[in-house]
Design an enzyme around this catalytic site. Structure first.
Site, PDB file in Angstrom:
ATOM      1  N   ARG A  69      -2.353 -10.906  17.312  1.00 46.60           N
ATOM      2  CA  ARG A  69      -1.513 -12.325  17.212  1.00 46.60           C
ATOM      3  C   ARG A  69      -1.951 -13.438  17.857  1.00 46.60           C
ATOM      4  NH1 ARG A  69       4.301 -11.080  15.623  1.00 46.60           N
ATOM      5  NH2 ARG A  69       4.154  -9.279  14.476  1.00 46.60           N
ATOM      6  N   GLU A 106       1.477   2.803  25.811  1.00 50.23           N
ATOM      7  CA  GLU A 106       2.528   3.643  25.954  1.00 50.23           C
ATOM      8  C   GLU A 106       2.111   5.218  25.564  1.00 50.23           C
ATOM      9  OE1 GLU A 106       7.089   4.011  24.450  1.00 50.23           O
ATOM     10  OE2 GLU A 106       5.991   2.417  23.744  1.00 50.23           O
TER      11      GLU A 106
END
Length: 187
Positions: A69, A106
């Site tokens: 992004r 994560e």
């Protein structure tokens, strides 16, 4: 218009998706900004104004954008500021000699790369991405910039998930255009 008034208008354009990509997450989608040219321009103008006010014209040599992004607005910001744009990509996506930095996610780790000769030694860099959460990917990008002998002046993000304290991991000041979430969506 001021950065603050632009930020207010940009924030209003965001779309929220509860429980995406998983339960308990409130996903803030900033992609609607790009479907409206006047909002996209305000996004670029806000970052440009901030950087030129903070560092002056001519102090920044490169905008470094993180996959993926950071690629959406990084090149437009670089063009508006008349500086180079350099992508940071996931491992195996760039040809030639690259430097690498690994970061924790994560569930496991990932590696970023940047072409060795894409940033001149001694140059000044601003790293951009959409959101700072834990700060792992931004930190890795900063390590890449340092490995090629350049200086990270600042990290710039559209939004910040304040409660994750990602900015504490970074080696330079952080600018966030839009106020972010303070805590996760409650189930």
């Amino acid at each position: 218009m001021s950065i603050e008034s632009n930020a207010s208008e940009l924030k209003a354009a965001l779309k929220q998706y509860p429980n995406f990509p998983s339960e308990g997450i409130l996903f803030e989608d900033f992609l609607p900004i790009f479907s409206q040219p006047q909002l996209f321009q305000k996004l670029i103008d806000s970052f440009k104004t901030h950087l030129e006010t903070t560092y002056g014209v001519g102090k920044i040599d490169y905008i470094v954008g993180l996959e993926s992004r950071g690629f959406l607005f990084g090149p437009a910001l670089a063009l508006a500021m008349n500086v180079g744009f350099v992508p940071v990509r996931k491992v195996g996506k760039l040809p030639g000699d690259c430097v690498q930095a690994t970061y924790e996610k994560e569930y496991g780790s990932d590696t970023f790369e940047m072409q060795k000769n894409s940033v001149r030694e001694g140059s000044n860099v601003v790293i951009v991405d959409d959101i700072i959460a834990t700060g792992g990917s931004a930190k890795a990008a900063g390590e890449l910039v340092q490995k090629v002998g350049a200086t990270v002046l600042e990290y710039d993000f559209v939004m910040e998930l304040d409660f994750l304290k990602g900015r504490d991991k970074l080696c330079a000041p952080v600018f966030t255009l839009l106020s972010g979430q303070e805590e996760k969506l409650q189930n």
